[in-house]
Design a protein around this motif. Sequence first.
Motif, mmCIF file in Angstrom:
data_model
loop_
_atom_site.group_PDB
_atom_site.id
_atom_site.type_symbol
_atom_site.label_atom_id
_atom_site.label_comp_id
_atom_site.label_asym_id
_atom_site.label_seq_id
_atom_site.Cartn_x
_atom_site.Cartn_y
_atom_site.Cartn_z
ATOM 1 N N TRP A 1 -57.953 51.775 63.262
ATOM 2 C CA TRP A 1 -57.348 51.599 61.939
ATOM 3 C C TRP A 1 -56.546 52.825 61.516
ATOM 4 O O TRP A 1 -55.584 52.702 60.766
ATOM 5 N N GLY A 2 -56.951 54.003 61.984
ATOM 6 C CA GLY A 2 -56.213 55.216 61.620
ATOM 7 C C GLY A 2 -54.791 55.208 62.136
ATOM 8 O O GLY A 2 -53.922 55.898 61.614
ATOM 9 N N GLY A 3 -54.532 54.436 63.177
ATOM 10 C CA GLY A 3 -53.191 54.398 63.768
ATOM 11 C C GLY A 3 -52.414 53.158 63.383
ATOM 12 O O GLY A 3 -51.554 52.706 64.130
ATOM 13 N N SER A 4 -52.696 52.634 62.204
ATOM 14 C CA SER A 4 -52.076 51.365 61.829
ATOM 15 C C SER A 4 -50.882 51.550 60.913
ATOM 16 O O SER A 4 -50.690 52.614 60.326
ATOM 17 N N SER A 5 -50.094 50.510 60.814
ATOM 18 C CA SER A 5 -48.980 50.511 59.852
ATOM 19 C C SER A 5 -48.834 49.088 59.317
ATOM 20 O O SER A 5 -49.456 48.151 59.831
ATOM 21 N N VAL A 6 -48.014 48.939 58.286
ATOM 22 C CA VAL A 6 -47.833 47.631 57.661
ATOM 23 C C VAL A 6 -46.531 47.012 58.167
ATOM 24 O O VAL A 6 -45.505 47.686 58.243
ATOM 25 N N THR A 7 -46.605 45.765 58.531
ATOM 26 C CA THR A 7 -45.437 45.026 59.013
ATOM 27 C C THR A 7 -45.162 43.868 58.053
ATOM 28 O O THR A 7 -46.087 43.295 57.484
ATOM 29 N N MET A 8 -43.864 43.559 57.910
ATOM 30 C CA MET A 8 -43.478 42.498 56.974
ATOM 31 C C MET A 8 -42.655 41.441 57.703
ATOM 32 O O MET A 8 -41.842 41.761 58.569
ATOM 33 N N THR A 9 -42.880 40.210 57.346
ATOM 34 C CA THR A 9 -42.018 39.138 57.827
ATOM 35 C C THR A 9 -41.786 38.172 56.666
ATOM 36 O O THR A 9 -42.577 38.124 55.729
ATOM 37 N N THR A 10 -40.683 37.434 56.744
ATOM 38 C CA THR A 10 -40.270 36.601 55.609
ATOM 39 C C THR A 10 -40.042 35.167 56.071
ATOM 40 O O THR A 10 -39.508 34.936 57.158
ATOM 41 N N SER A 11 -40.460 34.233 55.240
ATOM 42 C CA SER A 11 -40.193 32.824 55.535
ATOM 43 C C SER A 11 -39.334 32.234 54.417
ATOM 44 O O SER A 11 -39.733 32.248 53.251
ATOM 45 N N PRO A 12 -38.174 31.699 54.770
ATOM 46 C CA PRO A 12 -37.323 31.085 53.739
ATOM 47 C C PRO A 12 -37.684 29.628 53.476
ATOM 48 O O PRO A 12 -37.135 29.009 52.574
ATOM 49 N N ASP A 13 -38.605 29.065 54.292
ATOM 50 C CA ASP A 13 -38.857 27.618 54.210
ATOM 51 C C ASP A 13 -40.352 27.314 54.135
ATOM 52 O O ASP A 13 -40.861 26.454 54.841
ATOM 53 N N ASP A 14 -41.042 28.055 53.279
ATOM 54 C CA ASP A 14 -42.477 27.821 53.033
ATOM 55 C C ASP A 14 -43.324 27.865 54.295
ATOM 56 O O ASP A 14 -44.256 27.059 54.474
ATOM 57 N N GLY A 15 -43.001 28.793 55.170
ATOM 58 C CA GLY A 15 -43.868 29.040 56.312
ATOM 59 C C GLY A 15 -43.507 28.313 57.590
ATOM 60 O O GLY A 15 -44.188 28.487 58.602
ATOM 61 N N LYS A 16 -42.453 27.499 57.553
ATOM 62 C CA LYS A 16 -42.079 26.782 58.793
ATOM 63 C C LYS A 16 -41.498 27.756 59.805
ATOM 64 O O LYS A 16 -41.818 27.699 60.994
ATOM 65 N N THR A 17 -40.633 28.631 59.364
ATOM 66 C CA THR A 17 -40.046 29.635 60.262
ATOM 67 C C THR A 17 -40.179 31.008 59.621
ATOM 68 O O THR A 17 -40.272 31.114 58.388
ATOM 69 N N TRP A 18 -40.154 32.029 60.459
ATOM 70 C CA TRP A 18 -40.324 33.401 59.979
ATOM 71 C C TRP A 18 -39.258 34.296 60.601
ATOM 72 O O TRP A 18 -38.872 34.112 61.755
ATOM 73 N N THR A 19 -38.813 35.273 59.834
ATOM 74 C CA THR A 19 -37.846 36.238 60.345
ATOM 75 C C THR A 19 -38.545 37.194 61.320
ATOM 76 O O THR A 19 -39.776 37.286 61.317
ATOM 77 N N PRO A 20 -37.773 37.900 62.149
ATOM 78 C CA PRO A 20 -38.417 38.907 63.012
ATOM 79 C C PRO A 20 -39.202 39.913 62.170
ATOM 80 O O PRO A 20 -38.780 40.281 61.071
ATOM 81 N N ALA A 21 -40.349 40.323 62.691
ATOM 82 C CA ALA A 21 -41.208 41.262 61.959
ATOM 83 C C ALA A 21 -40.506 42.608 61.795
ATOM 84 O O ALA A 21 -39.749 43.033 62.667
#
Lengths: 203, 304
Positions: B22-42
């Motif tokens: 856990w000490g070596g972790s970071s936060v990643t974000m991804t986005t879905s424009p269609d309520d979770g059907k598809t996601w942008t690259p992380a």
Amino acid sequence: MTRFTDITGLAGATLAITASLLLAPPVRRLKRIHIGLLMSVIAIIVAIPIGTLSPAAYLRSGFGDLSITTHVLLGMAIFTVLSGRRPVEERQKNAIHGMIAVTGLVFYPLALGFGPFDPYRLGYGSPWFLTGLLMLALGAWAVRFHLISICIALAVLAHAMAWNESTNLWDYLLDPLVSIYAVVVVLAGMLRTITHPGGRNVS
Amino acid sequence: MVVRAANGQIRLFYVTVSVGGWGGSSVTMTTSPDDGKTWTPARRLITTPFFNLSTLVKGTPFLYADGTIGLPVYHEFIGKFGELLRLDKTGAVIDKQRLSSGNDSLQPVLLAQSDRKAIALMRYAGDQLPKRVLRVSTDDAGQHWSRPEKSALSNPNAALSGVVLADGKILVALNDIESGRDQLSLVASHDGGVTWKTVITLEDQTALRGQPLDRARFLETTGTLARDSDATVPNPADYSRAAAAQMCRGAGCGFEFSYPYLIQARNGDIHLVYTWNRSFIKHVRFNQAWLDQRLSEKGNDPVH
């Protein structure tokens, strides 16, 4: 889709690996034309994917984007190897090494949670921080520590251009690798001064 | 952790571990424009200057009035402390604020009661008794936060979750005990998290503490728990065996009900999920009417 910061970040990692290899003593004994050719070959090799990632990408994934200060110091090192000339006088290098070392020793413990004050937050557009940097750059220029002023100016410019993945100005001024390097160089210089009081303090 | 951005897109934030746990972790974000059907690259968020190490997310993100996103995060590298990130509409970090410092606070959960007033509750990772949930508050829309203080809620160094209801009540799910994770409660506060009343104790195996709990008895007890949770469970023994595989070590077995996550849906229903004996995710759903009834029944119970 490849983003602008992927290109700049990989270019920085390529620069770091290339400079590190060129500074090896056997390389420095070669003729300058051969060093130039070798540099080109190294730069190409480290940018070619091995498996899924290139060596430059592996470096970037582990250490993140390099600061502009690191870019400047690496660029100067390559210039020295290729030309045989030093781009700045030693006192300027000593000054920037000293400043990076002291800043790093204070900044990183605080930014990692040693105490309630977080200096890293200042990098998100604090006018006080920007004013302080301006004063520091002007002051350094006035006492002819031009390298410090140039590094600050280029870092602020790169931040404005969103050159790196980070949105925090600190990440353009400083990174852990250059901070560790500066601390080692300063300590080595102090050790030399103690053991050889009459010698030149060159870092 | 998920938030619906001002433009309707869903943003998902999750922890990526590189080196050193856990000490070596970071936060990643991804986005879905269609309520979770598809996601942008992380996309990795840069949140610390030291190789971007050690930022984790557990609390629910929220929207500021200007559409920017507040993301409660915490660090677990040299220190253990909570922070609040602010992200612009594109997901870029534009500010961060420390909610605590030192080595004893984790996993902030931010609960906004109005445009200006909010509290953040944090898991207590220290050794000083009493072990209580840490609380910080703001009265100026997060410009300034109070220093962390121990709340009335017990905390055995375990995660908690909360939600602010439309009537201003704060509802929190947590292990309201100072050690172990064998009890899980739902508590409510009418006064911004100063005093709390237990709504219901969802799970409680504290009575079995200190007793030798062999595998056979554990299987029997967890089978009963599974059947009590859902009478339609076809084969409670399957649940028991899965739980035993996680919770029985050496001579004895233990219980764990942990990592709650609480949300209120658009129709007003409240959903709680939590880890059931490290083997299943249990889902509990209730509505505002049930909650109000429970609180009226508990009207004369002492607050804590």
